[in-house]
Scaffold this active site. Structure first.
Site, PDB file in Angstrom:
ATOM      1  N   HIS A 183     116.046 -48.426 -12.807  1.00  0.00           N
ATOM      2  CA  HIS A 183     115.188 -47.248 -12.734  1.00  0.00           C
ATOM      3  C   HIS A 183     115.915 -46.125 -13.463  1.00  0.00           C
ATOM      4  CE1 HIS A 183     114.213 -49.430  -8.980  1.00  0.00           C
ATOM      5  NE2 HIS A 183     112.998 -48.961  -9.145  1.00  0.00           N
ATOM      6  N   ASP A 210     118.628 -44.804 -11.366  1.00  0.00           N
ATOM      7  CA  ASP A 210     119.772 -45.673 -11.053  1.00  0.00           C
ATOM      8  C   ASP A 210     120.880 -45.389 -12.055  1.00  0.00           C
ATOM      9  OD1 ASP A 210     118.123 -46.972  -9.248  1.00  0.00           O
ATOM     10  OD2 ASP A 210     117.696 -48.652 -10.591  1.00  0.00           O
ATOM     11  N   MET A 226     114.315 -55.150 -18.906  1.00  0.00           N
ATOM     12  CA  MET A 226     113.251 -54.403 -18.219  1.00  0.00           C
ATOM     13  C   MET A 226     113.786 -53.068 -17.716  1.00  0.00           C
ATOM     14  SD  MET A 226     112.368 -53.684 -14.788  1.00  0.00           S
ATOM     15  CE  MET A 226     112.250 -54.883 -13.447  1.00  0.00           C
ATOM     16  N   GLU A 268     103.484 -54.097 -10.291  1.00  0.00           N
ATOM     17  CA  GLU A 268     104.028 -54.809  -9.123  1.00  0.00           C
ATOM     18  C   GLU A 268     103.345 -54.339  -7.848  1.00  0.00           C
ATOM     19  OE1 GLU A 268     108.276 -54.649  -8.883  1.00  0.00           O
ATOM     20  OE2 GLU A 268     108.298 -55.212  -6.764  1.00  0.00           O
ATOM     21  N   LYS A 311     102.543 -54.308  -3.668  1.00  0.00           N
ATOM     22  CA  LYS A 311     103.183 -54.426  -2.356  1.00  0.00           C
ATOM     23  C   LYS A 311     102.181 -53.892  -1.332  1.00  0.00           C
ATOM     24  CE  LYS A 311     107.503 -53.365   0.048  1.00  0.00           C
ATOM     25  NZ  LYS A 311     108.731 -52.545   0.073  1.00  0.00           N
ATOM     26  N   GLU A 317     106.151 -60.081  -6.801  1.00  0.00           N
ATOM     27  CA  GLU A 317     107.401 -60.224  -6.039  1.00  0.00           C
ATOM     28  C   GLU A 317     107.144 -61.105  -4.829  1.00  0.00           C
ATOM     29  OE1 GLU A 317     110.133 -56.994  -5.288  1.00  0.00           O
ATOM     30  OE2 GLU A 317     110.335 -57.620  -3.197  1.00  0.00           O
ATOM     31  N   HIS A 330     106.863 -59.424  -1.398  1.00  0.00           N
ATOM     32  CA  HIS A 330     105.696 -58.571  -1.186  1.00  0.00           C
ATOM     33  C   HIS A 330     104.470 -59.396  -0.815  1.00  0.00           C
ATOM     34  CE1 HIS A 330     107.694 -55.242  -3.834  1.00  0.00           C
ATOM     35  NE2 HIS A 330     108.387 -55.560  -2.762  1.00  0.00           N
ATOM     36  N   ASP A 352     109.671 -61.040  -9.781  1.00  0.00           N
ATOM     37  CA  ASP A 352     110.738 -60.588  -8.882  1.00  0.00           C
ATOM     38  C   ASP A 352     110.964 -61.663  -7.825  1.00  0.00           C
ATOM     39  OD1 ASP A 352     111.135 -58.230 -10.191  1.00  0.00           O
ATOM     40  OD2 ASP A 352     110.430 -56.926  -8.573  1.00  0.00           O
ATOM     41  N   ASP A 405     110.272 -55.220   5.115  1.00  0.00           N
ATOM     42  CA  ASP A 405     110.663 -55.535   3.738  1.00  0.00           C
ATOM     43  C   ASP A 405     112.107 -56.045   3.723  1.00  0.00           C
ATOM     44  OD1 ASP A 405     111.082 -55.500   1.023  1.00  0.00           O
ATOM     45  OD2 ASP A 405     111.032 -53.319   0.834  1.00  0.00           O
ATOM     46  N   ASP A 414     113.814 -58.397   1.469  1.00  0.00           N
ATOM     47  CA  ASP A 414     114.556 -58.522   0.195  1.00  0.00           C
ATOM     48  C   ASP A 414     115.787 -59.421   0.306  1.00  0.00           C
ATOM     49  OD1 ASP A 414     112.828 -57.014  -1.369  1.00  0.00           O
ATOM     50  OD2 ASP A 414     113.886 -55.133  -1.049  1.00  0.00           O
ATOM     51  N   ASP A 456     115.196 -59.467  -7.331  1.00  0.00           N
ATOM     52  CA  ASP A 456     115.008 -58.129  -6.764  1.00  0.00           C
ATOM     53  C   ASP A 456     115.299 -58.211  -5.269  1.00  0.00           C
ATOM     54  OD1 ASP A 456     114.465 -55.585  -6.221  1.00  0.00           O
ATOM     55  OD2 ASP A 456     112.315 -55.684  -6.606  1.00  0.00           O
TER      56      ASP A 456
HETATM   57  C1  GLT Z   1     112.240 -51.136  -5.010  1.00  0.00           C
HETATM   58  C2  GLT Z   1     111.194 -52.130  -4.635  1.00  0.00           C
HETATM   59  C3  GLT Z   1     111.092 -53.235  -5.608  1.00  0.00           C
HETATM   60  C4  GLT Z   1     110.633 -52.786  -6.964  1.00  0.00           C
HETATM   61  C5  GLT Z   1     111.597 -51.919  -7.636  1.00  0.00           C
HETATM   62  C6  GLT Z   1     110.978 -51.402  -8.904  1.00  0.00           C
HETATM   63  S1  GLT Z   1     112.296 -50.739  -6.649  1.00  0.00           S
HETATM   64  O1  GLT Z   1     113.495 -51.631  -4.674  1.00  0.00           O
HETATM   65  O2  GLT Z   1     111.475 -52.647  -3.335  1.00  0.00           O
HETATM   66  O3  GLT Z   1     110.277 -54.254  -5.152  1.00  0.00           O
HETATM   67  O4  GLT Z   1     110.530 -53.933  -7.775  1.00  0.00           O
HETATM   68  O5  GLT Z   1     110.555 -50.093  -8.820  1.00  0.00           O
HETATM   69 MN    MN Z   2     110.331 -55.774  -6.770  1.00  0.00          MN
HETATM   70 MN    MN Z   3     110.803 -55.566  -2.598  1.00  0.00          MN
END
Ligand code: GLT
Ligand code: MN
Ligand code: MN
Length: 388
Positions: A55, A58, A89, A182, A184, A218, A221, A246, A256, A258, A288
């Site tokens: 980002h 970042d 990206m 993307e 979510k 993702e 998500h 992702d 969430d 991750d 991700d």
């Molecule tokens: C954030 C989010 C991710 C996205 C990123 C891109 S940032 O961490 O949870 O799923 O892909 O903005």
């Molecule tokens: Mn993501």
């Molecule tokens: Mn995520």
């Protein structure tokens, strides 16, 4: 025993925010020191990654002066040159700063919407300067807690206007850049607009330059929404819209998480990798996700190495599945076709329709056959767990 060493052709990438995640959560403070972008690049090179994504903030803090920006970018470029890592990206942070508390492109405040465009154009310039050919849009704040605040059709209209504007900006600059949206369903907003990959695909068709825009599904998500991720990815692929992906892991319908790719749902991860490899998806495999909050820097490296290793193990398992005589014989049997229906298949014709309407079917015989999916699934399970 195969070689599970990551290589550049695997296109394994990580965001600065992934291995750089210091382990804070809504209930707890950071547990690791924040790594500088240069440190992240070196860590990723050490574990064998191919690329790094970011980002805008970042890399360059939101309040950096132009001189600070130039120094940071120069240091980052040097780290890329020293390690050979690339930037496939880039994306914009449109969610951390308080200004985005009611969204960015969909905020009710026209000044915030204009600021979001201003910030994104500058972030696109930065991404392109560092070599990015893909630009992700994750609308984490584009939603509501209460529907009293905003009409969702208005939200979609604002989102569309912003993306149309930014597509024109990219064309006007002559950039070689495509967009990947993307989805979510929620977190950090109570509800986020365009909550799944399927919603995104339908929305893309309403844009002025749909050919420039695809999706960045993702895993976590879609699992938060309780969906079969691979099916969403397959639909994106079928539509020619799988621009990026992702990878991570996530228990269904939880917060969430991750988690590290492959850490939670072995079969879903396997069928996903099998799908990507079978169709020949040629884009980056972006992890991700981040290390458990229990980890120190050594654990972060375990996390990053494990993500890539698991992908390669699943890839090897997919090749074995495709080469397994018993599995393939079952699939051939399941899909057997004696050709007798060929006259009814393919394009419509009036004669074909009339013949098909008149054709007698033996429903009892058709339904009597067992399909052996139990056996097939057990063979898959045995193969995955290494007893086959
Ligand atoms: C954030 C989010 C991710 C996205 C990123 C891109 S940032 O961490 O949870 O799923 O892909 O903005
Ligand atoms: Mn993501
Ligand atoms: Mn995520």
């Amino acid at each position: 025993m195969s070689d599970y060493t990551p290589k550049p052709e695997h296109q394994f990438t990580f965001g600065l925010w992934t291995v750089g995640n210091p382990g804070a959560d809504p209930f707890g403070s950071p547990v690791r020191n924040r790594l500088s972008p240069v440190e992240v690049v070196h860590l990723l090179a050490e574990v064998g990654a191919y690329g790094v994504n970011f980002h805008d903030n970042d890399l360059v803090p939101i309040d950096a002066t132009p001189a600070e920006r130039d120094r940071i970018v120069a240091d980052f470029k040097r780290a890329l040159a020293d390690t050979g890592l690339v930037v496939p990206m880039a994306t914009t942070n449109l969610f951390t700063d308080p200004v985005f508390k009611d969204g960015a492109f969909t905020s009710n405040d026209p000044k915030v919407r204009a600021y979001a465009l201003h910030k994104t154009m500058r972030a696109i310039d930065l991404g392109v300067e560092l070599g990015a050919r893909m630009y992700v849009f994750w609308g984490g704040r584009e939603g509501v807690e209460t529907d009293a605040a905003k009409n969702p059709v208005e939200g979609l209209k604002r989102m569309r206007e912003a993306l149309n504007f930014l597509c024109e900006y990219v064309i006007d600059q002559g950039y070689d850049l495509r967009f990947a949206l993307e989805a979510k369903p929620n977190e950090p907003r109570g509800d986020i607009y365009l909550p799944t990959t399927g919603h995104m695909l339908a929305f893309i068709a309403t844009l002025d330059h749909p050919q420039m825009v695809g999706v960045n599904p993702e895993l976590a998500h879609e699992h938060m929404a309780g969906l079969n991720f691979m099916h969403g990815v397959a639909q994106a692929w079928d539509a020619g819209k799988l621009f990026h992906i992702d990878l991570n892991d996530q228990n269904f319908c939880r917060y969430d998480q991750d988690f590290r790719f492959g850490s939670h749902n072995l079969k879903q991860a396997f069928f996903l990798v099998k799908f990507l490899e079978d169709v020949g998806y040629a884009g980056p495999r972006h992890f991700d996700s981040h290390a458990y909050r229990t980890e120190d820097i050594a654990g972060v490296k375990d996390f990053a190495r494990g993500s890539m290793r698991s992908y390669l193990i699943f890839k090897e398992k997919a090749a074995r599945f495709n080469a397994d005589p018993e599995i393939q014989a079952l699939l051939a049997e399941i899909n057997a076709d004696d050709g007798s229906m060929a006259v009814f298949q393919g394009a419509y014709s009036r004669d074909k329709a009339a013949a098909l309407k008149a054709h007698p079917f033996d429903r009892a015989a058709l339904s009597a056959r067992g399909l052996k999916y139990e056996r097939l699934d057990q063979l898959t399970f045995d193969l995955l767990l290494g007893v086959r």
